[in-house]
Motif scaffolding. Structure first.
Motif, PDB file in Angstrom:
ATOM      1  N   ILE A  55       0.829  -1.206   0.000  1.00 25.76           N
ATOM      2  CA  ILE A  55       0.000   0.000   0.000  1.00 25.76           C
ATOM      3  C   ILE A  55       0.864   1.256   0.000  1.00 25.76           C
ATOM      4  CG2 ILE A  55      -1.691   1.331   1.343  1.00 25.76           C
ATOM      5  CD1 ILE A  55      -2.597  -1.487   2.428  1.00 25.76           C
ATOM      6  N   ARG A  56       1.933   1.223   0.770  1.00 27.19           N
ATOM      7  CA  ARG A  56       2.822   2.384   0.866  1.00 27.19           C
ATOM      8  C   ARG A  56       3.482   2.716  -0.468  1.00 27.19           C
ATOM      9  NH1 ARG A  56       5.616   0.696   6.618  1.00 27.19           N
ATOM     10  NH2 ARG A  56       4.390   2.072   7.972  1.00 27.19           N
ATOM     11  N   THR A  57       3.725   1.708  -1.291  1.00 26.86           N
ATOM     12  CA  THR A  57       4.447   1.936  -2.537  1.00 26.86           C
ATOM     13  C   THR A  57       3.531   2.164  -3.731  1.00 26.86           C
ATOM     14  OG1 THR A  57       4.580  -0.463  -2.950  1.00 26.86           O
ATOM     15  CG2 THR A  57       6.392   0.542  -1.734  1.00 26.86           C
ATOM     16  N   LYS A  58       2.220   2.000  -3.546  1.00 29.01           N
ATOM     17  CA  LYS A  58       1.294   2.152  -4.665  1.00 29.01           C
ATOM     18  C   LYS A  58       0.910   3.616  -4.829  1.00 29.01           C
ATOM     19  CE  LYS A  58      -0.698  -0.431  -7.764  1.00 29.01           C
ATOM     20  NZ  LYS A  58       0.073  -1.356  -8.586  1.00 29.01           N
ATOM     21  N   ALA A  59       1.085   4.132  -6.010  1.00 31.80           N
ATOM     22  CA  ALA A  59       0.823   5.546  -6.268  1.00 31.80           C
ATOM     23  C   ALA A  59      -0.643   5.890  -6.035  1.00 31.80           C
ATOM     24  CB  ALA A  59       1.218   5.897  -7.694  1.00 31.80           C
ATOM     25  N   ASN A  60      -0.865   7.135  -5.615  1.00 37.00           N
ATOM     26  CA  ASN A  60      -2.222   7.620  -5.357  1.00 37.00           C
ATOM     27  C   ASN A  60      -2.827   8.365  -6.533  1.00 37.00           C
ATOM     28  OD1 ASN A  60      -2.091   6.630  -2.735  1.00 37.00           O
ATOM     29  ND2 ASN A  60      -1.361   8.559  -1.887  1.00 37.00           N
ATOM     30  N   THR A  61      -2.099   8.475  -7.636  1.00 38.65           N
ATOM     31  CA  THR A  61      -2.528   9.308  -8.756  1.00 38.65           C
ATOM     32  C   THR A  61      -3.939   8.964  -9.221  1.00 38.65           C
ATOM     33  OG1 THR A  61      -0.238   9.404  -9.494  1.00 38.65           O
ATOM     34  CG2 THR A  61      -1.920  10.101 -11.063  1.00 38.65           C
ATOM     35  N   ASN A  62      -4.805   9.978  -9.177  1.00 39.91           N
ATOM     36  CA  ASN A  62      -6.172   9.848  -9.670  1.00 39.91           C
ATOM     37  C   ASN A  62      -6.971   8.752  -8.976  1.00 39.91           C
ATOM     38  OD1 ASN A  62      -7.347  11.620 -11.548  1.00 39.91           O
ATOM     39  ND2 ASN A  62      -7.822   9.912 -12.900  1.00 39.91           N
ATOM     40  N   CYS A  63      -6.569   8.400  -7.783  1.00 43.12           N
ATOM     41  CA  CYS A  63      -7.232   7.331  -7.037  1.00 43.12           C
ATOM     42  C   CYS A  63      -8.280   7.912  -6.094  1.00 43.12           C
ATOM     43  CB  CYS A  63      -6.193   6.528  -6.250  1.00 43.12           C
ATOM     44  SG  CYS A  63      -6.893   5.202  -5.273  1.00 43.12           S
ATOM     45  N   LEU A  64      -9.498   7.417  -6.184  1.00 42.37           N
ATOM     46  CA  LEU A  64     -10.588   7.898  -5.331  1.00 42.37           C
ATOM     47  C   LEU A  64     -10.517   7.294  -3.939  1.00 42.37           C
ATOM     48  CD1 LEU A  64     -13.608   7.716  -7.775  1.00 42.37           C
ATOM     49  CD2 LEU A  64     -12.443   9.763  -6.985  1.00 42.37           C
ATOM     50  N   ALA A  65     -10.144   6.032  -3.858  1.00 42.75           N
ATOM     51  CA  ALA A  65     -10.061   5.354  -2.570  1.00 42.75           C
ATOM     52  C   ALA A  65      -9.302   4.046  -2.741  1.00 42.75           C
ATOM     53  CB  ALA A  65     -11.451   5.070  -1.995  1.00 42.75           C
ATOM     54  N   LYS A  66      -8.714   3.600  -1.638  1.00 46.34           N
ATOM     55  CA  LYS A  66      -8.060   2.294  -1.608  1.00 46.34           C
ATOM     56  C   LYS A  66      -8.850   1.376  -0.682  1.00 46.34           C
ATOM     57  CE  LYS A  66      -3.355   3.925  -2.519  1.00 46.34           C
ATOM     58  NZ  LYS A  66      -1.948   3.979  -2.032  1.00 46.34           N
ATOM     59  N   PHE A  67      -9.053   0.142  -1.140  1.00 43.31           N
ATOM     60  CA  PHE A  67      -9.716  -0.866  -0.335  1.00 43.31           C
ATOM     61  C   PHE A  67      -8.719  -1.976  -0.021  1.00 43.31           C
ATOM     62  CE2 PHE A  67     -13.132   1.244  -2.556  1.00 43.31           C
ATOM     63  CZ  PHE A  67     -14.114   1.364  -1.591  1.00 43.31           C
ATOM     64  N   ILE A  68      -8.563  -2.284   1.251  1.00 41.67           N
ATOM     65  CA  ILE A  68      -7.644  -3.327   1.685  1.00 41.67           C
ATOM     66  C   ILE A  68      -8.506  -4.440   2.268  1.00 41.67           C
ATOM     67  CG2 ILE A  68      -5.695  -3.884   3.167  1.00 41.67           C
ATOM     68  CD1 ILE A  68      -6.408  -0.249   2.503  1.00 41.67           C
ATOM     69  N   ILE A  69      -8.669  -5.521   1.509  1.00 38.43           N
ATOM     70  CA  ILE A  69      -9.584  -6.591   1.895  1.00 38.43           C
ATOM     71  C   ILE A  69      -8.787  -7.756   2.456  1.00 38.43           C
ATOM     72  CG2 ILE A  69     -11.408  -8.145   1.099  1.00 38.43           C
ATOM     73  CD1 ILE A  69     -12.036  -6.132  -1.113  1.00 38.43           C
ATOM     74  N   VAL A  70      -8.953  -8.017   3.762  1.00 37.00           N
ATOM     75  CA  VAL A  70      -8.171  -9.048   4.431  1.00 37.00           C
ATOM     76  C   VAL A  70      -9.082 -10.014   5.189  1.00 37.00           C
ATOM     77  CG1 VAL A  70      -6.202  -7.490   4.690  1.00 37.00           C
ATOM     78  CG2 VAL A  70      -7.845  -7.701   6.555  1.00 37.00           C
ATOM     79  N   ASP A  71      -8.541 -11.189   5.488  1.00 41.78           N
ATOM     80  CA  ASP A  71      -9.211 -12.150   6.355  1.00 41.78           C
ATOM     81  C   ASP A  71      -8.763 -11.918   7.787  1.00 41.78           C
ATOM     82  OD1 ASP A  71     -10.390 -13.262   4.139  1.00 41.78           O
ATOM     83  OD2 ASP A  71      -8.976 -14.933   3.976  1.00 41.78           O
ATOM     84  N   PHE A 186     -17.490  12.853  -6.349  1.00 37.70           N
ATOM     85  CA  PHE A 186     -16.538  11.780  -6.028  1.00 37.70           C
ATOM     86  C   PHE A 186     -15.729  12.097  -4.765  1.00 37.70           C
ATOM     87  CE2 PHE A 186     -16.954  11.338 -10.707  1.00 37.70           C
ATOM     88  CZ  PHE A 186     -17.496  10.060 -10.731  1.00 37.70           C
ATOM     89  N   ASP A 187     -16.330  12.804  -3.849  1.00 44.83           N
ATOM     90  CA  ASP A 187     -15.643  13.148  -2.610  1.00 44.83           C
ATOM     91  C   ASP A 187     -15.980  12.094  -1.552  1.00 44.83           C
ATOM     92  OD1 ASP A 187     -14.111  14.729  -0.817  1.00 44.83           O
ATOM     93  OD2 ASP A 187     -15.969  15.515   0.036  1.00 44.83           O
ATOM     94  N   ILE A 188     -14.949  11.452  -1.015  1.00 45.18           N
ATOM     95  CA  ILE A 188     -15.125  10.390  -0.030  1.00 45.18           C
ATOM     96  C   ILE A 188     -14.302  10.734   1.206  1.00 45.18           C
ATOM     97  CG2 ILE A 188     -14.870   7.918   0.444  1.00 45.18           C
ATOM     98  CD1 ILE A 188     -14.822   7.514  -2.639  1.00 45.18           C
ATOM     99  N   GLU A 189     -14.917  10.628   2.365  1.00 45.86           N
ATOM    100  CA  GLU A 189     -14.210  10.922   3.606  1.00 45.86           C
ATOM    101  C   GLU A 189     -14.529   9.864   4.656  1.00 45.86           C
ATOM    102  OE1 GLU A 189     -13.938  14.333   7.144  1.00 45.86           O
ATOM    103  OE2 GLU A 189     -15.307  14.596   5.443  1.00 45.86           O
ATOM    104  N   ILE A 190     -13.477   9.288   5.245  1.00 45.85           N
ATOM    105  CA  ILE A 190     -13.647   8.360   6.362  1.00 45.85           C
ATOM    106  C   ILE A 190     -13.407   9.140   7.640  1.00 45.85           C
ATOM    107  CG2 ILE A 190     -12.829   6.243   7.474  1.00 45.85           C
ATOM    108  CD1 ILE A 190     -11.951   5.239   4.746  1.00 45.85           C
ATOM    109  N   LYS A 191     -14.439   9.260   8.442  1.00 46.66           N
ATOM    110  CA  LYS A 191     -14.354  10.068   9.651  1.00 46.66           C
ATOM    111  C   LYS A 191     -13.786   9.281  10.829  1.00 46.66           C
ATOM    112  CE  LYS A 191     -18.103  13.269   8.553  1.00 46.66           C
ATOM    113  NZ  LYS A 191     -17.260  14.461   8.709  1.00 46.66           N
ATOM    114  N   LYS A 192     -14.066   7.978  10.862  1.00 47.04           N
ATOM    115  CA  LYS A 192     -13.647   7.182  12.006  1.00 47.04           C
ATOM    116  C   LYS A 192     -13.649   5.707  11.625  1.00 47.04           C
ATOM    117  CE  LYS A 192     -15.012   6.248  16.825  1.00 47.04           C
ATOM    118  NZ  LYS A 192     -16.059   6.493  17.858  1.00 47.04           N
ATOM    119  N   THR A 193     -12.719   4.949  12.193  1.00 50.45           N
ATOM    120  CA  THR A 193     -12.696   3.504  12.011  1.00 50.45           C
ATOM    121  C   THR A 193     -12.831   2.840  13.373  1.00 50.45           C
ATOM    122  OG1 THR A 193     -11.307   3.641  10.023  1.00 50.45           O
ATOM    123  CG2 THR A 193     -11.377   1.525  11.165  1.00 50.45           C
TER     124      THR A 193
END
Length: 214
Positions: A55-71, A186-193
């Motif tokens: 995730i740290r090395t993946k560019a953010n260019t034109n990216c709306l959001a990143k999803f990290i799907i784990v077990d 296309f504005d997305i905001e995560i306020k809390k996890t």
């Protein structure tokens, strides 16, 4: 004469843990029928720290959001993996606090095979390995996980991702993101996890379907 400016397509980046999730999301992407593209990165079973490094090395260019799907299964079975998971969670929270690209941590508990079974109306919470072999007719779980058309298989006849979403909507969640989406801009905001590692058998995968406007 200057060249016309090329407009990049907005995209989501999806980091997934193994072949089952990769094939599911890849085929869903091809069937979604929306303008926003999905970029899927198959982690090939890497641990939580491997996710973090990728995730740290993946560019953010034109990216709306990143999803990290784990077990979630390794959180409880391996103390080292639990530490890695907490580091991954803290990194996502930091990015969200910075109002950088939103990082949605999606946790399937105990695993994606359980979520897959929830697509099937006849599934009533049995042990997934036994159900996949005895009721679905696979030789073993590995054969099921390697099925490339898993998305079509889980959405045929009376089976559906919508059944799965209905079932997990009120399920216990190891992670829940509190977010808002302005779809026109296309504005997305995560306020809390929110974190609850005591949760049993559930998922917040509905957040992924909701945000990509499925």
């Amino acid at each position: 004469m200057s060249r016309p400016k090329r407009e990049l397509r907005k995209k989501f980046i999806v980091f997934c843990e193994g072949d089952t999730e990769f094939h599911y999301i890849d085929h869903m992407r091809k069937n979604q029928g929306v303008e926003i593209s999905l970029q899927v990165v198959n982690m090939k079973g890497g641990g939580y720290r491997n996710f973090l490094n990728e995730i740290r090395t993946k560019a953010n260019t034109n990216c709306l959001a990143k999803f990290i799907i784990v077990d979630a299964d390794r959180i409880h079975s391996d103390p080292g993996e639990k530490t890695g998971f907490m580091e991954l969670l803290e990194y996502c929270e930091l990015q969200n606090k910075k109002r950088s690209v939103p990082h949605f941590l999606i946790v399937n508990n105990p695993d994606f095979e359980y979520i897959a079974c929830l697509h099937i109306p006849a599934y009533k919470g049995q042990k997934t390995a036994a159900y996949i072999q005895d009721q679905l007719g696979f030789k073993n779980v590995a054969q099921f996980k390697n099925k490339e058309d898993i998305y079509a298989y889980l959405n045929r006849n009376n089976n559906s991702y919508q059944i799965m979403l209905d079932r997990i909507q009120e399920s216990p969640k190891a992670v829940k993101n509190r977010y808002k989406v302005k779809k026109k801009t296309f504005d997305i905001e995560i306020k809390k996890t929110e974190l609850n590692l005591e949760a049993q058998r559930g998922s917040n995968l509905e957040e992924f379907f909701d945000v990509i406007q499925w």
